[in-house]
Design a protein around this motif. Sequence first.
Motif, PDB file in Angstrom:
ATOM      1  N   LEU A   1     -10.767 -36.070   8.401  1.00 50.01           N
ATOM      2  CA  LEU A   1      -9.504 -36.081   9.137  1.00 50.01           C
ATOM      3  C   LEU A   1      -9.274 -37.445   9.771  1.00 50.01           C
ATOM      4  O   LEU A   1      -8.158 -37.973   9.742  1.00 50.01           O
ATOM      5  CB  LEU A   1      -9.469 -34.977  10.195  1.00 50.01           C
ATOM      6  CG  LEU A   1      -8.187 -34.913  11.032  1.00 50.01           C
ATOM      7  CD1 LEU A   1      -6.945 -34.743  10.157  1.00 50.01           C
ATOM      8  CD2 LEU A   1      -8.280 -33.803  12.062  1.00 50.01           C
ATOM      9  N   TYR A   2     -10.312 -38.042  10.314  1.00 49.10           N
ATOM     10  CA  TYR A   2     -10.206 -39.363  10.928  1.00 49.10           C
ATOM     11  C   TYR A   2      -9.702 -40.383   9.909  1.00 49.10           C
ATOM     12  O   TYR A   2      -8.778 -41.153  10.189  1.00 49.10           O
ATOM     13  CB  TYR A   2     -11.570 -39.770  11.498  1.00 49.10           C
ATOM     14  CG  TYR A   2     -11.559 -41.048  12.277  1.00 49.10           C
ATOM     15  CD1 TYR A   2     -11.234 -41.053  13.624  1.00 49.10           C
ATOM     16  CD2 TYR A   2     -11.897 -42.261  11.677  1.00 49.10           C
ATOM     17  CE1 TYR A   2     -11.232 -42.227  14.357  1.00 49.10           C
ATOM     18  CE2 TYR A   2     -11.896 -43.443  12.392  1.00 49.10           C
ATOM     19  CZ  TYR A   2     -11.552 -43.422  13.736  1.00 49.10           C
ATOM     20  OH  TYR A   2     -11.545 -44.586  14.458  1.00 49.10           O
ATOM     21  N   ARG A   3     -10.302 -40.388   8.717  1.00 43.41           N
ATOM     22  CA  ARG A   3      -9.876 -41.317   7.660  1.00 43.41           C
ATOM     23  C   ARG A   3      -8.416 -41.074   7.282  1.00 43.41           C
ATOM     24  O   ARG A   3      -7.637 -42.018   7.119  1.00 43.41           O
ATOM     25  CB  ARG A   3     -10.767 -41.194   6.418  1.00 43.41           C
ATOM     26  CG  ARG A   3     -12.154 -41.792   6.591  1.00 43.41           C
ATOM     27  CD  ARG A   3     -12.927 -41.838   5.280  1.00 43.41           C
ATOM     28  NE  ARG A   3     -13.072 -40.527   4.648  1.00 43.41           N
ATOM     29  CZ  ARG A   3     -14.045 -39.652   4.923  1.00 43.41           C
ATOM     30  NH1 ARG A   3     -14.965 -39.962   5.828  1.00 43.41           N
ATOM     31  NH2 ARG A   3     -14.108 -38.496   4.301  1.00 43.41           N
TER      32      ARG A   3
ATOM     33  N   ILE B   1      -5.081 -43.992  17.023  1.00 44.06           N
ATOM     34  CA  ILE B   1      -6.385 -43.465  17.423  1.00 44.06           C
ATOM     35  C   ILE B   1      -6.658 -43.939  18.847  1.00 44.06           C
ATOM     36  O   ILE B   1      -6.632 -45.139  19.122  1.00 44.06           O
ATOM     37  CB  ILE B   1      -7.501 -43.943  16.462  1.00 44.06           C
ATOM     38  CG1 ILE B   1      -7.198 -43.531  15.014  1.00 44.06           C
ATOM     39  CG2 ILE B   1      -8.860 -43.448  16.941  1.00 44.06           C
ATOM     40  CD1 ILE B   1      -7.185 -42.045  14.746  1.00 44.06           C
ATOM     41  N   ILE B   2      -6.928 -43.004  19.740  1.00 42.64           N
ATOM     42  CA  ILE B   2      -7.193 -43.329  21.147  1.00 42.64           C
ATOM     43  C   ILE B   2      -8.675 -43.599  21.372  1.00 42.64           C
ATOM     44  O   ILE B   2      -9.041 -44.570  22.033  1.00 42.64           O
ATOM     45  CB  ILE B   2      -6.738 -42.172  22.068  1.00 42.64           C
ATOM     46  CG1 ILE B   2      -5.268 -41.836  21.852  1.00 42.64           C
ATOM     47  CG2 ILE B   2      -7.042 -42.483  23.533  1.00 42.64           C
ATOM     48  CD1 ILE B   2      -4.294 -42.922  22.239  1.00 42.64           C
TER      49      ILE B   2
ATOM     50  N   VAL C   1       1.845 -34.812   8.285  1.00 37.59           N
ATOM     51  CA  VAL C   1       0.575 -35.528   8.442  1.00 37.59           C
ATOM     52  C   VAL C   1      -0.607 -34.567   8.583  1.00 37.59           C
ATOM     53  O   VAL C   1      -1.664 -34.787   7.998  1.00 37.59           O
ATOM     54  CB  VAL C   1       0.625 -36.503   9.643  1.00 37.59           C
ATOM     55  CG1 VAL C   1      -0.715 -37.174   9.866  1.00 37.59           C
ATOM     56  CG2 VAL C   1       1.715 -37.554   9.422  1.00 37.59           C
ATOM     57  N   LEU C   2      -0.431 -33.489   9.343  1.00 39.25           N
ATOM     58  CA  LEU C   2      -1.558 -32.592   9.609  1.00 39.25           C
ATOM     59  C   LEU C   2      -1.538 -31.310   8.782  1.00 39.25           C
ATOM     60  O   LEU C   2      -2.499 -30.549   8.804  1.00 39.25           O
ATOM     61  CB  LEU C   2      -1.626 -32.253  11.098  1.00 39.25           C
ATOM     62  CG  LEU C   2      -1.984 -33.433  11.993  1.00 39.25           C
ATOM     63  CD1 LEU C   2      -1.957 -33.027  13.450  1.00 39.25           C
ATOM     64  CD2 LEU C   2      -3.341 -34.009  11.629  1.00 39.25           C
TER      65      LEU C   2
ATOM     66  N   PHE D   1     -13.311 -37.430  18.124  1.00 40.31           N
ATOM     67  CA  PHE D   1     -12.390 -38.546  18.324  1.00 40.31           C
ATOM     68  C   PHE D   1     -11.113 -38.001  18.947  1.00 40.31           C
ATOM     69  O   PHE D   1     -10.910 -36.788  19.023  1.00 40.31           O
ATOM     70  CB  PHE D   1     -12.100 -39.295  17.013  1.00 40.31           C
ATOM     71  CG  PHE D   1     -11.325 -38.522  15.992  1.00 40.31           C
ATOM     72  CD1 PHE D   1      -9.937 -38.618  15.911  1.00 40.31           C
ATOM     73  CD2 PHE D   1     -11.974 -37.708  15.072  1.00 40.31           C
ATOM     74  CE1 PHE D   1      -9.219 -37.914  14.959  1.00 40.31           C
ATOM     75  CE2 PHE D   1     -11.270 -36.995  14.109  1.00 40.31           C
ATOM     76  CZ  PHE D   1      -9.885 -37.101  14.051  1.00 40.31           C
ATOM     77  N   VAL D   2     -10.242 -38.908  19.390  1.00 40.83           N
ATOM     78  CA  VAL D   2      -8.972 -38.531  19.994  1.00 40.83           C
ATOM     79  C   VAL D   2      -7.866 -39.352  19.331  1.00 40.83           C
ATOM     80  O   VAL D   2      -8.006 -40.560  19.169  1.00 40.83           O
ATOM     81  CB  VAL D   2      -8.964 -38.768  21.521  1.00 40.83           C
ATOM     82  CG1 VAL D   2      -7.607 -38.436  22.138  1.00 40.83           C
ATOM     83  CG2 VAL D   2     -10.078 -37.980  22.207  1.00 40.83           C
ATOM     84  N   PHE D   3      -6.776 -38.663  18.964  1.00 41.77           N
ATOM     85  CA  PHE D   3      -5.605 -39.360  18.436  1.00 41.77           C
ATOM     86  C   PHE D   3      -4.379 -38.968  19.248  1.00 41.77           C
ATOM     87  O   PHE D   3      -4.427 -38.026  20.044  1.00 41.77           O
ATOM     88  CB  PHE D   3      -5.394 -39.053  16.942  1.00 41.77           C
ATOM     89  CG  PHE D   3      -4.889 -37.670  16.633  1.00 41.77           C
ATOM     90  CD1 PHE D   3      -3.530 -37.406  16.574  1.00 41.77           C
ATOM     91  CD2 PHE D   3      -5.779 -36.626  16.392  1.00 41.77           C
ATOM     92  CE1 PHE D   3      -3.070 -36.126  16.286  1.00 41.77           C
ATOM     93  CE2 PHE D   3      -5.316 -35.352  16.097  1.00 41.77           C
ATOM     94  CZ  PHE D   3      -3.956 -35.101  16.044  1.00 41.77           C
ATOM     95  N   ALA D   4      -3.290 -39.713  19.038  1.00 41.49           N
ATOM     96  CA  ALA D   4      -2.037 -39.417  19.729  1.00 41.49           C
ATOM     97  C   ALA D   4      -0.958 -39.075  18.717  1.00 41.49           C
ATOM     98  O   ALA D   4      -0.841 -39.716  17.670  1.00 41.49           O
ATOM     99  CB  ALA D   4      -1.591 -40.606  20.571  1.00 41.49           C
TER     100      ALA D   4
END
Length: 127
Positions: free
Chosen positions: A86-88, A97-98, A35-36, A111-114
């Motif tokens: 990256l968000y998209r 998405i937190i 994913v990253l 932004f914050v993700f988990a």
Amino acid sequence: MQSTLLQSHAVGFGRMAPTVSVANIDRAVDFYTRVLGFSKVFENGSPVGFVILEKDASELHLSLFKSHKATAQNVAHLMVQDAAALYRHLEESRVKIIKTIRDADFGLRCFVFADPDGNRIDVAEGL
């Protein structure tokens, strides 16, 4: 306030890489590589209990802790060049998405993700 050591000695600091605890190291490696876009550059243990991942200037250490439970605190802060892209990508990849993306008054788009273990990663881009 600087410590006495830093006032009296020239101490250079190099990179710092966060260590993130995960309950399932294979799942975590899959997420961060697929994913990253990180690459696995080191692993240790049999079975594997520690992995180092790299992407560009970022390094992340994953450490197996089978009873790991996520907290409400961010475990790493990732500076990127295009937070919106990256968000998209994370949304399209169905990553949790937190905190939604926003332009903060402190000069960052953030932004914050988990990750799959619930570890919160804070992402930001300078405005």
